[in-house]
Motif scaffolding. Structure first.
Motif, PDB file in Angstrom:
ATOM      1  N   MET A   1       0.950  -1.169   0.151  1.00  0.00           N
ATOM      2  CA  MET A   1       0.207   0.265   0.023  1.00  0.00           C
ATOM      3  C   MET A   1       0.855   1.295   0.259  1.00  0.00           C
ATOM      4  O   MET A   1       1.740   1.280   0.812  1.00  0.00           O
ATOM      5  N   LYS A   2       0.628   2.099  -1.136  1.00  0.00           N
ATOM      6  CA  LYS A   2       1.333   3.383  -0.822  1.00  0.00           C
ATOM      7  C   LYS A   2       0.590   4.472  -0.293  1.00  0.00           C
ATOM      8  O   LYS A   2      -0.643   4.672  -0.788  1.00  0.00           O
ATOM      9  N   PRO A  17      -3.559   1.308  -3.485  1.00  0.00           N
ATOM     10  CA  PRO A  17      -3.125  -0.214  -3.456  1.00  0.00           C
ATOM     11  C   PRO A  17      -2.596  -0.806  -4.335  1.00  0.00           C
ATOM     12  O   PRO A  17      -2.764  -0.445  -5.742  1.00  0.00           O
ATOM     13  N   GLU A  18      -1.509  -1.616  -3.969  1.00  0.00           N
ATOM     14  CA  GLU A  18      -0.512  -2.072  -5.075  1.00  0.00           C
ATOM     15  C   GLU A  18      -0.682  -3.637  -5.034  1.00  0.00           C
ATOM     16  O   GLU A  18       0.048  -4.298  -6.121  1.00  0.00           O
ATOM     17  N   THR A  19      -1.251  -4.209  -4.213  1.00  0.00           N
ATOM     18  CA  THR A  19      -1.496  -5.806  -4.352  1.00  0.00           C
ATOM     19  C   THR A  19      -2.783  -6.030  -3.666  1.00  0.00           C
ATOM     20  O   THR A  19      -3.599  -5.401  -3.208  1.00  0.00           O
ATOM     21  N   THR A  20      -3.089  -7.402  -4.027  1.00  0.00           N
ATOM     22  CA  THR A  20      -4.407  -7.853  -3.490  1.00  0.00           C
ATOM     23  C   THR A  20      -4.509  -7.779  -1.981  1.00  0.00           C
ATOM     24  O   THR A  20      -5.577  -7.354  -1.581  1.00  0.00           O
ATOM     25  N   TRP A  24      -7.664  -6.045   0.116  1.00  0.00           N
ATOM     26  CA  TRP A  24      -8.182  -6.609   1.299  1.00  0.00           C
ATOM     27  C   TRP A  24      -8.322  -5.739   2.513  1.00  0.00           C
ATOM     28  O   TRP A  24      -9.161  -5.520   3.422  1.00  0.00           O
ATOM     29  N   THR A  25      -7.097  -5.211   2.744  1.00  0.00           N
ATOM     30  CA  THR A  25      -6.900  -4.250   4.005  1.00  0.00           C
ATOM     31  C   THR A  25      -7.809  -2.865   3.822  1.00  0.00           C
ATOM     32  O   THR A  25      -8.523  -2.664   4.654  1.00  0.00           O
ATOM     33  N   LEU A  26      -7.984  -2.476   2.428  1.00  0.00           N
ATOM     34  CA  LEU A  26      -8.885  -1.508   2.253  1.00  0.00           C
ATOM     35  C   LEU A  26     -10.357  -1.910   2.586  1.00  0.00           C
ATOM     36  O   LEU A  26     -11.370  -1.110   3.346  1.00  0.00           O
ATOM     37  N   GLU A 124      -1.173   1.387   8.054  1.00  0.00           N
ATOM     38  CA  GLU A 124       0.453   1.701   7.981  1.00  0.00           C
ATOM     39  C   GLU A 124       1.114   0.411   7.676  1.00  0.00           C
ATOM     40  O   GLU A 124       2.323   0.582   7.142  1.00  0.00           O
ATOM     41  N   SER A 125       0.848  -0.626   8.454  1.00  0.00           N
ATOM     42  CA  SER A 125       1.739  -1.850   8.314  1.00  0.00           C
ATOM     43  C   SER A 125       1.472  -2.509   7.080  1.00  0.00           C
ATOM     44  O   SER A 125       2.311  -2.939   6.451  1.00  0.00           O
ATOM     45  N   SER A 126       0.343  -2.230   6.347  1.00  0.00           N
ATOM     46  CA  SER A 126       0.153  -2.485   5.097  1.00  0.00           C
ATOM     47  C   SER A 126       1.245  -1.948   4.056  1.00  0.00           C
ATOM     48  O   SER A 126       1.728  -2.433   3.069  1.00  0.00           O
ATOM     49  N   SER A 127       1.480  -0.636   4.740  1.00  0.00           N
ATOM     50  CA  SER A 127       2.624   0.124   3.637  1.00  0.00           C
ATOM     51  C   SER A 127       4.071  -0.292   3.744  1.00  0.00           C
ATOM     52  O   SER A 127       4.749   0.054   2.995  1.00  0.00           O
TER      53      SER A 127
END
Length: 361
Positions: A1-2, A17-20, A24-26, A124-127
């Motif tokens: 995630m950017k 969002p940059e990955t699946t 899901w996080t969103l 933030e952890s997704s980023s």
């Protein structure tokens, strides 16, 4: 995630969002009552409805979220709600609209009551993962940078200081310079723990550097070579703009899935009660709060059978509520075929469990 922009005083976060996993996080972060602003397309009728023409018009809309869901047959998040901001000339205010969020699509999320700490930490952890180290080198300069979802940071840079082309010591000095750059990069890789390294530059110098760097990298780190027009900081930025690095980062999700499979298979052989597979078995473990890590075939998120999608959604929410680590894998990835053969869902458990339909001995 950017994470593109963040203003917590106003409760606003802008992301890409940059990955699946990011999609899901969103899905878990965006809630009813939130405001979502994004570029979208809407059917607009001109003249009286039924007698005039209509056209699909691109526009930026803000909606008050009522519902989110995965769209069947695609890895796409659908966000539906009432339009509260948009071009007045199209008469869209107060009407319902669905914004589709694909990979690479920027959106702004506003939580009127502020961001709960748990949701912000999840975003933030997704980023933070995955990460890439980028090395851009030419005959004049080099730069080594770390690229994560929240941006790019140069960690080392300098000049090669090579003698002229007619100097007999040039080749030796070049080898020495490349060795220094390779060791510097290897040190950064050891500290930052990226999943991949991209070596970029013009000509053949990048290939020579990649050759020296390869044996210094951990086995699980992927090495890519790419062409850019210059070295140094400018070369790093050119590499990021080209999008090759972004595609490589998406592939990194596949690398993580392969590591998950390795751990799963070892436990399956040694401690079979510490793993679960198929939706039924993993659901049983998730209801007991026993799922530590979960790997899901992403096609299940948009399965044509709504009952399957409903069960997968329930499983993911159960796992998320008990702070399980959730990953997704594409059927096109090498690990995807293995996960599909095991029912599309596999899990590593926090403790041994005797589950229905599985022998542990």
């Amino acid at each position: 995630m950017k994470i593109v922009f963040k203003d917590l005083k106003r409760g606003v976060v802008k992301v890409v969002p940059e990955t699946t996993d990011d999609i899901w996080t969103l899905y878990t972060v965006i809630q009813p009552g939130d405001l979502v602003r994004a570029r979208t397309v809407r059917e607009v009728h001109f003249g009286e409805r039924g007698s005039g023409r209509s056209s699909r018009v691109p526009m930026t809309l803000t909606i008050r979220v009522e519902k989110t869901e995965f769209q069947a047959f695609t890895t796409r998040l659908r966000i539906r709600g009432l339009v509260i901001e948009g071009p007045e000339k199209y008469g869209v205010l107060g009407k319902y609209h669905t914004i589709n969020i694909d990979l690479g699509r920027e959106l702004e999320i506003m939580k009127p009551r502020g961001w709960p700490r748990a949701l912000l930490e999840k975003l933030e952890s997704s980023s933070l993962q995955p990460a890439a180290v980028i090395v851009a080198v030419d005959y004049d300069e080099y730069a080594v940078a770390i690229a994560r979802g929240q941006g790019v940071r140069v960690l080392a840079e300098g000049g090669l200081h090579l003698p002229g082309k007619d100097d007999p010591s040039r080749e030796e000095k070049m080898r020495e310079a490349l060795t220094v750059i390779a060791k510097t990069t290897a040190g950064i890789v050891e500290r930052e723990e990226p999943l991949l390294v991209v070596v970029a530059g013009p000509g053949t110098l990048k290939d020579a550097l990649a050759e020296r760097l390869r044996p210094l990298l951990p086995r699980e780190v992927r090495l890519y070579v790419d062409h850019v027009s210059m070295g140094g900081h400018a070369g790093v930025l050119e590499e990021v703009r080209r999008g090759v690095m972004r595609n490589a980062l998406r592939e990194a999700a596949s690398i993580r899935a392969e590591k998950f499979i390795e751990e799963f298979e070892k436990l399956l052989a040694r401690e079979p009660c510490r793993v679960a597979y198929t939706i039924d078995m993993v659901m049983e473990a998730a209801r007991m709060g026993a799922v530590e890590k979960l790997l899901v075939l992403d096609e299940l998120l948009h399965h044509p059978d709504p009952e399957v999608r409903k069960r997968v959604d329930e499983l993911l929410r159960l796992a998320d509520a008990t702070r399980a680590e959730i990953q997704f894998v594409s059927i096109e990835a090498p690990a995807g075929a293995k996960v599909k053969s095991l029912g599309g869902v596999i899990a590593i458990l926090r403790y041994a469990l005797q589950l229905q339909g599985k022998a542990c001995s």
